[in-house]
Design a protein around this motif. Structure first.
Motif, mmCIF file in Angstrom:
data_model
loop_
_atom_site.group_PDB
_atom_site.id
_atom_site.type_symbol
_atom_site.label_atom_id
_atom_site.label_comp_id
_atom_site.label_asym_id
_atom_site.label_seq_id
_atom_site.Cartn_x
_atom_site.Cartn_y
_atom_site.Cartn_z
ATOM 1 N N SER A 2 0.829 -1.205 0.000
ATOM 2 C CA SER A 2 0.000 0.000 0.000
ATOM 3 C C SER A 2 0.861 1.253 0.000
ATOM 4 N N THR A 3 0.286 2.341 -0.532
ATOM 5 C CA THR A 3 0.961 3.638 -0.578
ATOM 6 C C THR A 3 0.216 4.611 0.313
ATOM 7 N N PRO A 4 0.866 5.214 1.317
ATOM 8 C CA PRO A 4 0.167 6.156 2.196
ATOM 9 C C PRO A 4 -0.367 7.344 1.393
ATOM 10 N N PRO A 5 -1.483 7.932 1.820
ATOM 11 C CA PRO A 5 -2.026 9.101 1.129
ATOM 12 C C PRO A 5 -1.034 10.263 1.146
ATOM 13 N N LYS A 6 -1.098 11.071 0.095
ATOM 14 C CA LYS A 6 -0.269 12.282 0.004
ATOM 15 C C LYS A 6 -1.142 13.491 0.300
ATOM 16 N N PHE A 7 -0.652 14.382 1.155
ATOM 17 C CA PHE A 7 -1.430 15.547 1.571
ATOM 18 C C PHE A 7 -0.805 16.842 1.054
ATOM 19 N N THR A 8 -1.653 17.719 0.536
ATOM 20 C CA THR A 8 -1.250 19.078 0.181
ATOM 21 C C THR A 8 -2.083 20.033 1.025
ATOM 22 N N THR A 9 -1.404 20.915 1.755
ATOM 23 C CA THR A 9 -2.097 21.817 2.676
ATOM 24 C C THR A 9 -1.966 23.254 2.207
ATOM 25 N N LEU A 10 -3.096 23.935 2.095
ATOM 26 C CA LEU A 10 -3.134 25.348 1.738
ATOM 27 C C LEU A 10 -3.672 26.133 2.935
ATOM 28 N N GLY A 11 -3.141 27.346 3.135
ATOM 29 C CA GLY A 11 -3.716 28.202 4.174
ATOM 30 C C GLY A 11 -3.002 28.157 5.495
ATOM 31 N N CYS A 12 -3.788 28.157 6.571
ATOM 32 C CA CYS A 12 -3.296 28.515 7.901
ATOM 33 C C CYS A 12 -2.604 27.359 8.631
ATOM 34 N N ARG A 13 -2.023 27.701 9.769
ATOM 35 C CA ARG A 13 -1.352 26.722 10.619
ATOM 36 C C ARG A 13 -2.340 25.671 11.126
ATOM 37 N N LEU A 14 -3.578 26.078 11.396
ATOM 38 C CA LEU A 14 -4.581 25.120 11.856
ATOM 39 C C LEU A 14 -4.849 24.069 10.784
ATOM 40 N N ASN A 15 -4.866 24.481 9.529
ATOM 41 C CA ASN A 15 -5.008 23.516 8.440
ATOM 42 C C ASN A 15 -3.851 22.518 8.442
ATOM 43 N N ALA A 16 -2.651 23.030 8.669
ATOM 44 C CA ALA A 16 -1.477 22.144 8.699
ATOM 45 C C ALA A 16 -1.600 21.129 9.831
ATOM 46 N N TYR A 17 -2.061 21.611 10.981
ATOM 47 C CA TYR A 17 -2.291 20.709 12.119
ATOM 48 C C TYR A 17 -3.302 19.636 11.740
ATOM 49 N N GLU A 18 -4.410 20.059 11.122
ATOM 50 C CA GLU A 18 -5.474 19.112 10.794
ATOM 51 C C GLU A 18 -5.048 18.132 9.697
ATOM 52 N N SER A 19 -4.158 18.570 8.813
ATOM 53 C CA SER A 19 -3.641 17.635 7.811
ATOM 54 C C SER A 19 -2.867 16.505 8.485
ATOM 55 N N GLU A 20 -2.122 16.834 9.538
ATOM 56 C CA GLU A 20 -1.404 15.790 10.269
ATOM 57 C C GLU A 20 -2.387 14.823 10.935
ATOM 58 N N ALA A 21 -3.473 15.373 11.480
ATOM 59 C CA ALA A 21 -4.492 14.516 12.089
ATOM 60 C C ALA A 21 -5.137 13.622 11.036
ATOM 61 N N MET A 22 -5.441 14.192 9.870
ATOM 62 C CA MET A 22 -6.032 13.390 8.786
ATOM 63 C C MET A 22 -5.067 12.329 8.287
ATOM 64 N N ARG A 23 -3.790 12.647 8.275
ATOM 65 C CA ARG A 23 -2.794 11.655 7.850
ATOM 66 C C ARG A 23 -2.859 10.430 8.775
ATOM 67 N N GLU A 24 -2.933 10.680 10.077
ATOM 68 C CA GLU A 24 -3.028 9.575 11.033
ATOM 69 C C GLU A 24 -4.321 8.787 10.830
ATOM 70 N N LEU A 25 -5.444 9.497 10.647
ATOM 71 C CA LEU A 25 -6.737 8.833 10.478
ATOM 72 C C LEU A 25 -6.777 7.993 9.208
ATOM 73 N N SER A 26 -6.272 8.569 8.109
ATOM 74 C CA SER A 26 -6.334 7.862 6.820
ATOM 75 C C SER A 26 -5.411 6.651 6.794
ATOM 76 N N GLU A 27 -4.235 6.777 7.403
ATOM 77 C CA GLU A 27 -3.323 5.640 7.442
ATOM 78 C C GLU A 27 -3.869 4.536 8.339
ATOM 79 N N ALA A 28 -4.492 4.933 9.463
ATOM 80 C CA ALA A 28 -5.090 3.935 10.355
ATOM 81 C C ALA A 28 -6.231 3.192 9.670
ATOM 82 N N ALA A 29 -6.939 3.915 8.777
ATOM 83 C CA ALA A 29 -8.057 3.303 8.054
ATOM 84 C C ALA A 29 -7.591 2.430 6.893
ATOM 85 N N GLY A 30 -6.312 2.591 6.494
ATOM 86 C CA GLY A 30 -5.787 1.807 5.384
ATOM 87 C C GLY A 30 -6.102 2.394 4.020
#
Length: 418
Positions: A2-30
């Motif tokens: 499997s290939t982990p999802p690739k994330f592109t983040t636009l905008g604020c620091r909060l978006n960057a934080y949430e992209s990290e959270a989504m990375r964990e969620l998406s990888e945990a989901a497979g």
């Protein structure tokens, strides 16, 4: 494999934080091989850039599932659903829910809804998913989301919803875990940070949270606050500024303008004198305090006289780190309907003059630090930041994430040298 999802983040620091959270969620989901774009909607230009980025990513990843989320997706789901390049549009609430990523990962036959965007104004709680760290040197902790205010230039409440707070006990427990992992600095973040607590039992204030963190996590060396609305600052936060050396002497202020009439037309809740008074009081309590600020140039109806008050505010508040925004109309906001728009060339000129004033303030700040001793958090082997968030470069390597004591020897551009 499997290939982990690739994330592109636009905008604020909060978006960057949430992209990290989504990375964990998406990888945990497979979720396998997806491309996720976390968008920003702060201006019409931000939405245009999001569409441009989506097209570029589709060209580079022709066979990947392309998922669009973030504020622009929340506010304009139909815009992104209409793009041939996009497979799924996910709202700001849905993106932080584990079941969203589980359903996407299991969707082998295209049965998952293409657009999953619900009414964010109906959301009353923050997402339960918190990440334990972001970066190798400082950790960002989201303690609040959404905004109850309706500034006339701002679309963000319609992307983030109303203000919701993370309970203090949850925040403290997460910070304890971060300190156990070796982080020496934690930054509290949110959309409207100073509204923290208004929706919690007993309506605590941000100062209460800060004091509780510092008391219950004695091993935390540095606590930093991101952008605040100075008119909402409470007594306990002022006490923390005065008495708690572990609270960093750097505040980023959401000021937006320096003229009372324009502030009223922006529907801000402070006046010019309020901003100056806060800066003076904070600096009296903590003489080494430095300020950043957001300022908009060229808001509709802004005259040269109005602008001069913004320019003078840089000096009157002794602002150091400016974020200057040339005004651009955001469809869907009241300000976009205000007649008497400022000419684009004038907006560009005024923004440049504000940036020049900010640059001059930075140089004065840097010059004043020479020969002083600072405690510096290392972000890279030869780059760190002082407690006032000033960058410092070193001639020799130091361990990343460590706090070292250094004497400032000079400056190079907008950085100190040690």
């Amino acid at each position: 494999m499997s290939t982990p999802p690739k994330f592109t983040t636009l905008g604020c620091r909060l978006n960057a934080y949430e992209s990290e959270a989504m990375r964990e969620l998406s990888e945990a989901a497979g979720l396998d091989g997806a491309v996720v774009v976390n968008t920003c909607a702060v201006t019409a230009e931000a939405v245009r850039k999001a569409r441009q980025e989506i097209r570029r990513l589709r060209r580079e990843n022709p066979d990947a599932r392309l998922i669009v989320t973030g504020c622009a997706a929340q506010i304009e789901p139909e815009t992104f659903a209409a793009m041939d390049e996009v497979d799924h549009v996910i709202g700001n609430t849905e993106k932080m829910q584990p079941e969203t990523w589980t359903s996407l990962a299991a969707d082998f036959i295209g049965q998952t809804e293409r657009v999953m965007v619900n009414d964010i104004m109906s959301v009353t709680e923050t997402a339960g998913h918190l990440i334990d760290g972001f970066g190798r040197h400082r950790a960002y902790v989201q303690v609040q989301n959404g905004c109850d205010h309706r500034c006339t230039f701002c679309i963000i409440p319609y992307g983030r919803g109303n203000s919701r707070s993370v309970p203090a006990g949850v925040v403290v427990d997460q910070i304890k875990r971060l300190v156990d992992k070796g982080f020496n600095e934690v930054v509290l973040t949110g959309v409207d940070l100073t509204s923290w607590g208004a929706d919690l039992p007993a309506t605590p204030r941000l100062g209460d949270l800060v004091m509780r963190i510092l008391k219950l996590v004695p091993d935390l060396p540095r606590l930093r606050i991101s952008s605040i609305d100075s008119i909402e600052v409470d007594e306990n936060l002022m006490q923390a500024i005065a008495t708690e050396p572990r609270l960093m002497p750097h505040l980023h202020l959401s000021l937006q303008h320096g003229d009372d009439l324009i502030l009223k037309r922006m529907k801000r809740r402070h006046l010019r004198d309020d901003a100056i008074r806060f800066a003076e009081e904070a600096r009296a309590l903590r003489p080494d305090m430095t300020f950043g600020a957001d300022i908009i140039a060229g808001f509709p109806t802004e005259t040269e006289e109005h602008f001069a008050n913004s320019l003078k505010l840089v000096e009157d508040c002794d602002l150091t780190w400016l974020h200057v925004f040339p005004y651009s109309a955001r469809p869907g906001t009241p300000a976009a309907r205000i007649p008497n728009k400022v000419n684009g060339a004038i907006i560009k000129d005024r923004a440049a003059r504000l940036r020049a004033a900010g640059d001059a303030q930075v140089q004065r700040h840097l010059d004043a630090q020479i020969s002083k001793t600072h405690r510096v958090l290392m972000e890279k082997p030869r780059l760190g930041r002082t407690e006032q968030f000033t960058e410092v470069t070193f001639a020799q390597d130091h361990p990343e994430g460590q706090i070292i004591t250094a004497t400032i020897t000079g400056r190079n551009g907008n950085r100190l040298t040690a």
